[in-house]
Design a protein around this motif. Structure first.
Motif, PDB file in Angstrom:
ATOM      1  N   GLN A   1       0.753  -1.222  -0.293  1.00  0.00           N
ATOM      2  CA  GLN A   1      -0.085  -0.279   0.240  1.00  0.00           C
ATOM      3  C   GLN A   1       0.791   0.865   0.234  1.00  0.00           C
ATOM      4  O   GLN A   1       0.395   2.168  -0.915  1.00  0.00           O
ATOM      5  CB  GLN A   1      -0.855   0.080   1.279  1.00  0.00           C
ATOM      6  CG  GLN A   1      -1.655  -0.896   1.251  1.00  0.00           C
ATOM      7  CD  GLN A   1      -1.378  -2.540   1.953  1.00  0.00           C
ATOM      8  OE1 GLN A   1      -0.250  -2.779   1.624  1.00  0.00           O
ATOM      9  NE2 GLN A   1      -2.064  -3.027   2.697  1.00  0.00           N
TER      10      GLN A   1
ATOM     11  N   ARG B   1      -0.215  -6.790  -7.787  1.00  0.00           N
ATOM     12  CA  ARG B   1      -1.284  -7.412  -5.960  1.00  0.00           C
ATOM     13  C   ARG B   1      -0.503  -8.270  -5.566  1.00  0.00           C
ATOM     14  O   ARG B   1       0.781  -8.649  -5.622  1.00  0.00           O
ATOM     15  CB  ARG B   1      -2.176  -8.275  -6.994  1.00  0.00           C
ATOM     16  CG  ARG B   1      -3.013  -9.336  -5.727  1.00  0.00           C
ATOM     17  CD  ARG B   1      -4.050  -9.712  -6.921  1.00  0.00           C
ATOM     18  NE  ARG B   1      -3.994 -10.857  -7.926  1.00  0.00           N
ATOM     19  CZ  ARG B   1      -3.211 -11.845  -7.500  1.00  0.00           C
ATOM     20  NH1 ARG B   1      -2.928 -12.361  -6.501  1.00  0.00           N
ATOM     21  NH2 ARG B   1      -3.060 -12.657  -8.605  1.00  0.00           N
TER      22      ARG B   1
ATOM     23  N   GLU C   1      -1.307 -11.509   0.612  1.00  0.00           N
ATOM     24  CA  GLU C   1      -2.781 -10.974   0.653  1.00  0.00           C
ATOM     25  C   GLU C   1      -3.491 -10.784  -0.107  1.00  0.00           C
ATOM     26  O   GLU C   1      -4.523 -10.482   0.539  1.00  0.00           O
ATOM     27  CB  GLU C   1      -1.803 -10.147   1.910  1.00  0.00           C
ATOM     28  CG  GLU C   1      -0.715 -10.775   2.901  1.00  0.00           C
ATOM     29  CD  GLU C   1      -0.337  -8.832   3.735  1.00  0.00           C
ATOM     30  OE1 GLU C   1      -0.208  -7.750   3.226  1.00  0.00           O
ATOM     31  OE2 GLU C   1       0.980  -9.849   4.563  1.00  0.00           O
TER      32      GLU C   1
ATOM     33  N   ASN D   1      -3.274  -7.749  -1.665  1.00  0.00           N
ATOM     34  CA  ASN D   1      -3.287  -6.117  -1.945  1.00  0.00           C
ATOM     35  C   ASN D   1      -2.957  -5.676  -2.597  1.00  0.00           C
ATOM     36  O   ASN D   1      -2.654  -6.646  -3.465  1.00  0.00           O
ATOM     37  CB  ASN D   1      -2.430  -5.393  -0.429  1.00  0.00           C
ATOM     38  CG  ASN D   1      -2.985  -5.923   0.951  1.00  0.00           C
ATOM     39  OD1 ASN D   1      -3.998  -5.923   1.436  1.00  0.00           O
ATOM     40  ND2 ASN D   1      -1.763  -6.246   1.603  1.00  0.00           N
ATOM     41  N   GLU D   2      -3.679  -5.075  -3.784  1.00  0.00           N
ATOM     42  CA  GLU D   2      -3.278  -3.609  -4.674  1.00  0.00           C
ATOM     43  C   GLU D   2      -2.468  -3.215  -4.853  1.00  0.00           C
ATOM     44  O   GLU D   2      -3.426  -2.024  -3.591  1.00  0.00           O
ATOM     45  CB  GLU D   2      -4.559  -4.206  -5.398  1.00  0.00           C
ATOM     46  CG  GLU D   2      -5.115  -5.546  -5.770  1.00  0.00           C
ATOM     47  CD  GLU D   2      -6.134  -5.394  -6.586  1.00  0.00           C
ATOM     48  OE1 GLU D   2      -6.661  -4.572  -7.063  1.00  0.00           O
ATOM     49  OE2 GLU D   2      -6.107  -6.649  -7.298  1.00  0.00           O
TER      50      GLU D   2
END
Length: 490
Positions: free
Chosen positions: A6, A222, A226, A228-229
């Motif tokens: 992130q 990605r 986990e 997340n992107e």
């Protein structure tokens, strides 16, 4: 520490490198040292693809002078011979550079190549081949080439006690070769040095989309663990995905011409008689391809196979056909060893990302750096057939291609960093027990595949990374499954 995905959202880079094998890590190292803003990502761990599955030879380039068919192949196709000479010149240059640098964990070994009276290569042809190798080298790391009579070789060479029809041998050609004891460690080291010089690096991070906007590349990422992107920007994209190059190119949504032909190389590991320890043997298979018996720590391995591979790129292992073929070749060459399935210690297989050529069903062995502007993707580049041994030269060549588009970096060149950084699991971006045992410690290459002390190793890693007991047990089970599937005997 491994950066949070992130935290990369919206960041811009000069160069985004997709694929953190030996060539991706070498390119990231070269580009970060030059002062560029670099991102390096891989959908799995650093060096977990073809870089970890080769025959682990530095290669002097001799194999490129064996056309894989009649010797007249080069006479009919002189362009292939010129390509071969260019390739071996590069091979000899990087051989000299790497050996003299003392890096990459290289070990010298003595290779022996039998010349049969009725074989495809006459003694004079081998003399000429080694003459070419010597002529294109800088002479600083000698090949120590010697050709020995059959009578003398029988007294000196341990393998000849086991070889089929020793009376067919005209002489033995011997030379010094070098072996990577642990190429995965070399990949991790390069990646960590690139990070220390300012590159952002992240394993288990897949590129999911590639699109252009105002002359800039927008890349979707990605986290494959986990989920997340994030989206980042880059002035240039370097596709160093190895056997996955065509899949990465397809993310741009345009018809990009094929770049890769994958051929499979499988290997079987055995424990040979003590007299053979540290000695290697090179021959030609019944399919007229190079076939090696290579020392490996206190073991030996035979291989590789060379078959067209169009299967699952994420599940490459030594299958029944590979085992049957290699055992057949071993017993054809060394019947007195009487090796069978019961004697196999372990196995492994990998896919060579060779250059696609419609005229060559098994691919072309010359390296190519593609400017994908020719396919409608300006600012994007790709690589085929970048060898393990030539990785530093490849990194420099790829950087040169990128510099032609980007111009000089805005940042100052980085000072080369020492190699004594902290090698703790967290600092080296360890995510799984396999990362730790296979690529950070090399335990998967021992005779026990790293299984003998797995409970202790997993517990120690769990404490270092803060894993709960249930995660430790899950990692043990998964490592046992992977070790058996990827390195075990089927």
């Amino acid at each position: 520490m491994r950066p949070a995905l992130q935290a990369l959202e919206g960041r811009d880079f000069d160069i985004a490198i997709i694929g953190a094998g030996i060539n991706g890590a070498a390119t990231a190292h070269a580009a970060a040292q030059a002062g560029y803003r670099v991102l390096l990502v891989d959908k799995a761990d650093y060096g977990s693809g073809s870089s970890a599955r080769s025959s682990r030879l530095l290669h002097c380039g001799l194999r490129y002078l064996m056309p894989g068919g009649p010797v007249t192949t080069f006479l009919r196709h002189p362009g292939r011979f010129l390509d071969a000479v260019r390739t071996i010149k590069r091979s000899m240059a990087v051989r000299s550079e790497l050996v003299r640098s003392g890096k990459a964990g290289l070990k010298p070994l003595r290779m022996h190549y039998p010349l049969f009276k009725d074989g495809p290569y006459a003694p004079w042809m081998v003399d000429v081949a080694f003459g070419i190798l010597g002529a294109v080298s800088d002479g600083k790391v000698p090949l120590d080439y010697r050709r020995t009579s059959a009578a003398r070789a029988r007294a000196e060479n341990p393998f000849l006690a086991f070889i089929a029809q020793p009376e067919r041998i005209a002489s033995i050609a011997s030379y010094t070769e070098y072996q990577f004891d642990w190429p995965e460690r070399a990949v991790v080291d390069l990646a960590m040095q690139a990070q220390a010089m300012g590159a952002v690096i992240r394993n288990y991070t897949a590129a999911t989309s590639l699109r252009q906007q105002d002359g800039h590349w927008i890349i979707g990422l990605r986290d494959t663990v986990e989920g997340n992107e994030a989206t980042i920007g880059a002035r240039a994209v370097m596709n160093l995905g190895g056997v996955w190059v065509d899949q990465v190119n397809a993310l741009a949504g345009k018809p990009v011409s094929r770049k890769i032909t994958g051929t499979k190389g499988a290997h079987l590991v055995f424990r040979l008689p003590e007299s053979c320890r540290g000695q290697g043997f090179a021959a030609m298979s019944t399919r007229n391809r190079p076939f090696y018996c290579m020392p490996w720590r206190d073991l030996h391995f035979f291989g590789p196979t060379e078959t067209l591979y169009e299967g699952d790129l994420d599940d490459v292992h030594c299958d029944r056909d590979d085992v049957d073929f290699i055992l057949s070749e071993v017993n054809h060459l060394f019947p007195a060893l009487k090796l069978g399935r019961r004697n196999i210690v372990s196995t492994w297989a990998g896919i060579r990302p060779l250059t696609f050529d419609p005229a060559l069903p098994m691919g072309h062995r010359s390296r190519r750096i593609y400017d994908l502007a020719d396919d409608g993707l300006p600012g994007a580049y790709a690589l085929s057939n970048g060898s393990l041994g030539a990785h530093r030269r490849t990194g420099a060549d790829v950087l040169q291609a990128l510099q032609a588009r980007l111009g000089p970096p805005a940042g100052a060149a980085a000072t080369a960093v020492p190699e004594d950084w902290s090698r703790t699991p967290a600092d080296e971006h360890v995510v799984t027990l396999e990362d730790h045992l296979a690529r950070r410690r090399g335990r998967v290459w021992d005779a026990d595949l790293g299984l003998a002390d797995i409970g202790t190793d997993a517990a120690e890693l769990g404490r270092a990374l803060g894993w709960p007991p249930a995660r430790v047990e899950t990692e043990i089970v998964e490592y046992q499954r992977l070790a058996q599937r990827l390195y075990g005997v089927r």
